[in-house]
Design an enzyme around this catalytic site. Structure first.
Site, PDB file in Angstrom:
ATOM      1  N   GLU A   1      -6.524  -8.052  -0.734  1.00 29.77           N
ATOM      2  CA  GLU A   1      -7.131  -8.062   0.593  1.00 29.77           C
ATOM      3  C   GLU A   1      -9.026  -7.372   0.269  1.00 29.77           C
ATOM      4  O   GLU A   1      -8.872  -6.777  -0.099  1.00 29.77           O
ATOM      5  CB  GLU A   1      -6.653  -6.713   1.240  1.00 29.77           C
ATOM      6  CG  GLU A   1      -5.248  -6.865   1.507  1.00 29.77           C
ATOM      7  CD  GLU A   1      -4.174  -6.038   2.443  1.00 29.77           C
ATOM      8  OE1 GLU A   1      -4.825  -5.767   3.076  1.00 29.77           O
ATOM      9  OE2 GLU A   1      -2.899  -5.881   2.452  1.00 29.77           O
TER      10      GLU A   1
ATOM     11  N   CYS B   1      12.802  16.146   5.666  1.00 28.15           N
ATOM     12  CA  CYS B   1      13.684  15.756   5.421  1.00 28.15           C
ATOM     13  C   CYS B   1      14.578  16.455   4.493  1.00 28.15           C
ATOM     14  O   CYS B   1      14.221  17.273   3.381  1.00 28.15           O
ATOM     15  CB  CYS B   1      14.372  14.604   6.133  1.00 28.15           C
ATOM     16  SG  CYS B   1      14.755  13.100   4.063  1.00 28.15           S
TER      17      CYS B   1
ATOM     18  N   GLU C   1       0.890  -1.212  -0.467  1.00 31.41           N
ATOM     19  CA  GLU C   1       0.449  -0.234   0.169  1.00 31.41           C
ATOM     20  C   GLU C   1       0.751   1.512  -0.307  1.00 31.41           C
ATOM     21  O   GLU C   1       0.725   1.641   0.698  1.00 31.41           O
ATOM     22  CB  GLU C   1      -1.365  -0.120   1.349  1.00 31.41           C
ATOM     23  CG  GLU C   1      -1.594  -0.971   0.589  1.00 31.41           C
ATOM     24  CD  GLU C   1      -3.161  -0.910   2.548  1.00 31.41           C
ATOM     25  OE1 GLU C   1      -2.967  -0.458   3.124  1.00 31.41           O
ATOM     26  OE2 GLU C   1      -4.623  -1.477   2.088  1.00 31.41           O
TER      27      GLU C   1
HETATM   28  C1  GLA Z   1      -3.983  -3.418   5.448  1.00 34.62           C
HETATM   29  C2  GLA Z   1      -2.662  -3.566   4.881  1.00 34.62           C
HETATM   30  C3  GLA Z   1      -2.334  -4.996   5.827  1.00 34.62           C
HETATM   31  C4  GLA Z   1      -3.097  -4.677   6.870  1.00 34.62           C
HETATM   32  C5  GLA Z   1      -4.523  -4.359   6.515  1.00 34.62           C
HETATM   33  C6  GLA Z   1      -5.037  -3.470   7.929  1.00 34.62           C
HETATM   34  O1  GLA Z   1      -4.636  -3.127   3.972  1.00 34.62           O
HETATM   35  O2  GLA Z   1      -2.270  -3.740   3.744  1.00 34.62           O
HETATM   36  O3  GLA Z   1      -1.109  -5.079   5.292  1.00 34.62           O
HETATM   37  O4  GLA Z   1      -2.222  -4.416   7.203  1.00 34.62           O
HETATM   38  O5  GLA Z   1      -4.405  -2.817   6.147  1.00 34.62           O
HETATM   39  O6  GLA Z   1      -4.149  -3.139   8.605  1.00 34.62           O
HETATM   40 ZN    ZN Z   2      13.013  13.177   3.270  1.00 35.20          ZN
END
Ligand code: GLA
Ligand code: ZN
Length: 660
Positions: A296, A150, A142
């Site tokens: 997911e 920085c 993600e």
């Molecule tokens: C996102 C991330 C996952 C997981 C979910 C829940 O979708 O990609 O790794 O952490 O959130 O927090």
């Molecule tokens: Zn930076």
């Protein structure tokens, strides 16, 4: 078809792996994504790699017919990384480095972090390239943050600007730095826009572009290695649907296909239409103009502190079908088993903390088995929409930077119109401004704030040649530098739209609202909210006008015949859905796009290709509903209630029918 779960073998003792893999196999799961947060387990100290545990896990999975997608683990750095190279931690606006111990906290311009990332990716790729159970890669996790302030990012931003503009004169002009006497005479003088509410909007827009490019470059560094060492594996990334801090078109370009993380359960009340998830899916399909995966998928109540509601019986399956209907070709539930430790203890999986295969597992199993049955028919099919929305990250950013009126959320304004289309069974594509418009009967370009002249000319030509264009307030306002056009709005689209907007206003007080009176073609009385263009019709005819004394002679919504096409304009935001339904109907009628009469709560989509047409009907409601189906339609799944051309869909029911 790949169906499976996100799996964290490193969270459980190896004795449990056999049980997990057996249960996956019994469910018909044939893929897991794993290792995306296991950097510390794979490189416990700098340069010392240990993949033995993962080899074993892959072996257990492989023996059960479960293949693996490996995540490059750079979304969460091990403690030693931060300890040895403190500069890799992102710096906040306050100049302080972020604390280690959460994830997504690295600086993307840090040379050290880029090298460390390349090293772990190269080690993984060399180790797993020949593993027959590995089929592909997910880059990082993600992408999307954080923005880092920085010194290295400051320098990189200055270099980025220098490459883009070539000279300070060009930069001063593009950003309009004569304002407030902000002309710069050295690159190093350019500030970082820590406050989008006060810094120069053109500078903010470039900063946003720069940050997007940093993420894209970071991914490209990893992909170069993966492509070289693992040419047979695919590479994808788990995108976040309507998340828009990055230019997702750029991020998707180097990947084989897009996948995304879909958690729609907490949106609205149970049974409310989740068209946001449809729109997100269409955005995901639009990134590369091809089908995508779900990397997911909601498996249960979720949250980091508090959690939300559970999926009700049938809902988990229904959520999956909604995505398949929009082009999902892979289905992976997050996560396999609810973890007992860490921040995501309450981000529940198919299995609870107890590891038992209960209701949610059974429903995913049923869904998996149906999807395998459908797979040969889904092959080669996708959504072939006649209508498109121009979905533009730069306009979304520019709107965030300077919205103009309260609640001017570019994506929400698109969603309002998009939902009207979904309610009438019309499929839509989400396309970049650079796409070819000619294959669409209608193009909606709501809230398209940034309008380079070349784009306006292409839209004008599209209408002239027979296209139907929808445009609305605050579209076409700025050029690509974020400067307001020196033209009466809607600028170069004045001919196509047949209107002139000399004045406009916003209502900060939500009690101000103008009456809107529909016409014979768009009947009804409505109320405006938040924003109003004083639209003067030139060649356009009024579809709705304002019922206010001071707006005599001005109108609210128009249709204009131009060349062989039509240009529609809406000058205000309107309360409620009814107006958008009526307006969308006018646009679709002008474009000759067929609509469906659907019972409220049923979403319809068609996937076609390879000589087949598959109709998906999804009941989002908790009522039993009857949906009319075309003559000759043959039910493939969920068709138990098909009788005399009418399909009965139980609560959260979903069916797939073959039309041809
Ligand atoms: C996102 C991330 C996952 C997981 C979910 C829940 O979708 O990609 O790794 O952490 O959130 O927090
Ligand atoms: Zn930076």
């Amino acid at each position: 078809m790949r169906v499976g779960v996100d799996y964290y073998p490193e969270h459980w003792s190896p004795e449990r792996w056999e049980t997990d893999a057996r249960l996956m196999k019994e469910a018909g799961f044939n893929v897991v994504r794993l290792a995306e947060f296991a950097w510390a387990d794979m490189e416990p100290e700098e340069g010392r790699f240990d993949f033995s545990w993962l080899d074993k896990a892959l072996d257990v999975l492989g023996r059960n017919g479960v293949a693996a997608i490996l995540g490059t683990p750079t979304g969460a750095m091990p403690a030693w990384v931060k300890e040895r190279y403190p500069e890799v931690m992102a710096t906040g606006k306050d100049g302080k480095r972020l604390e280690w111990g959460v994830r997504k906290n690295n600086c993307f311009s840090s040379g050290a972090y880029r090298l460390l990332s390349e090293r772990i990716v190269a080690a993984m790729a060399s180790h797993f390239k020949g593993n027959p159970n590995v089929i592909g890669w997910q880059t990082d996790n993600e992408f999307g943050g954080p923005q880092c302030f920085c010194l290295s990012c400051r320098d990189s931003f200055h270099s980025w600007l220098r490459r883009k503009y070539g000279s300070l004169e060009a930069l001063n002009k593009a950003h309009g730095l004569h304002f407030w006497g902000q002309k710069v005479s050295a690159w190093s003088q350019i500030p970082l826009p820590v406050d989008y509410g006060a810094h120069n909007p053109s500078l903010c827009l470039d900063w946003q572009r720069f940050n997007s490019d940093l993420n894209v470059r970071f991914q490209a560094d990893q992909l170069r290695i993966l492509r070289e060492l693992c040419p047979k594996h695919f590479a994808t990334h788990n995108f976040m649907g309507l998340f828009s801090d990055l230019n997702y078109y750029d991020l998707a370009k180097d990947l084989d296909f897009v996948s995304w993380d879909n958690y729609p359960v907490d949106e609205g009340l149970p049974g409310e239409f989740p068209y946001r998830a449809s729109m997100a899916a269409d955005v995901m399909r639009g990134l590369k103009g091809k089908n995508f995966w779900i990397m997911e998928q909601t498996a249960g109540p979720h949250g980091w502190g508090t959690y939300g509601r559970n999926v009700r019986p049938g809902e988990l399956r229904k959520i999956a079908y909604q995505q398949v209907s929009r082009g999902a070709d892979g289905m992976i539930w997050f996560r396999w088993r609810s973890c007992t430790a860490g921040r995501e203890q309450y981000w529940h999986g198919l299995l609870g903390h107890d590891g038992k295969a209960l209701r949610r597992y059974e429903e995913a199993k049923l869904t998996a088995q149906e999807l395998h049955k459908l797979a040969p028919l889904l092959e080669g099919t996708t959504v072939e929409a006649k209508v498109a929305f121009v979905y533009d990250y730069e306009s979304i950013w520019a709107t965030q930077i300077q919205p103009g009126f309260k609640e001017n959320y570019a994506k929400e304004r698109a969603l309002r119109l998009y939902s009207a289309l979904r309610r009438s069974g019309v499929d839509a594509d989400m396309i970049p401004p650079s796409a070819d418009f000619s294959k669409y009967s209608a193009v909606f370009a709501p809230a398209l704030y940034i309008m380079p002249d070349a784009l306006a000319k292409r839209l004008d030509a599209y209408v002239k040649a027979g296209g139907v264009l929808f445009f609305n307030g605050r579209s076409g306002v700025k050029d690509e530098s974020g400067l307001c056009h020196e033209r009466t709005l809607p600028g170069l689209l004045s001919d196509a739209l047949g209107v002139s907007i000399e004045e406009y206003e916003a209502f900060n007080d939500s009690r101000i609202s103008y009456k809107i009176r529909g016409s014979a073609e768009l009947p009804g009385e409505y109320a405006s909210k938040r924003y109003c263009d004083w639209v003067k019709p030139l060649s356009a005819e009024a579809l709705a006008s304002y019922g206010e004394w001071h707006l005599d002679g001005y109108v609210a919504a128009t249709r204009n015949r131009y060349g062989k096409g039509f240009g529609f304009y809406l000058g205000c935001e309107v309360d409620g859905d009814a107006f958008y339904d009526a307006l969308a109907a006018c646009v679709l009628k002008a474009a000759g796009v067929e609509t469906l009469k659907l019972p409220e709560g049923v979403e319809a989509s068609v996937r076609s290709g390879a000589g087949r047409r598959l109709l998906f009907l999804v009941n989002h409601s908790e009522k039993e509903l009857q949906a009319p189906v075309p003559a000759g339609a043959k039910a493939l799944v969920g068709g138990e209630g098909l009788k005399d051309g009418v399909l009965g869909l139980g609560r959260y029911g979903a069916a797939v029918l073959r039309l041809a």
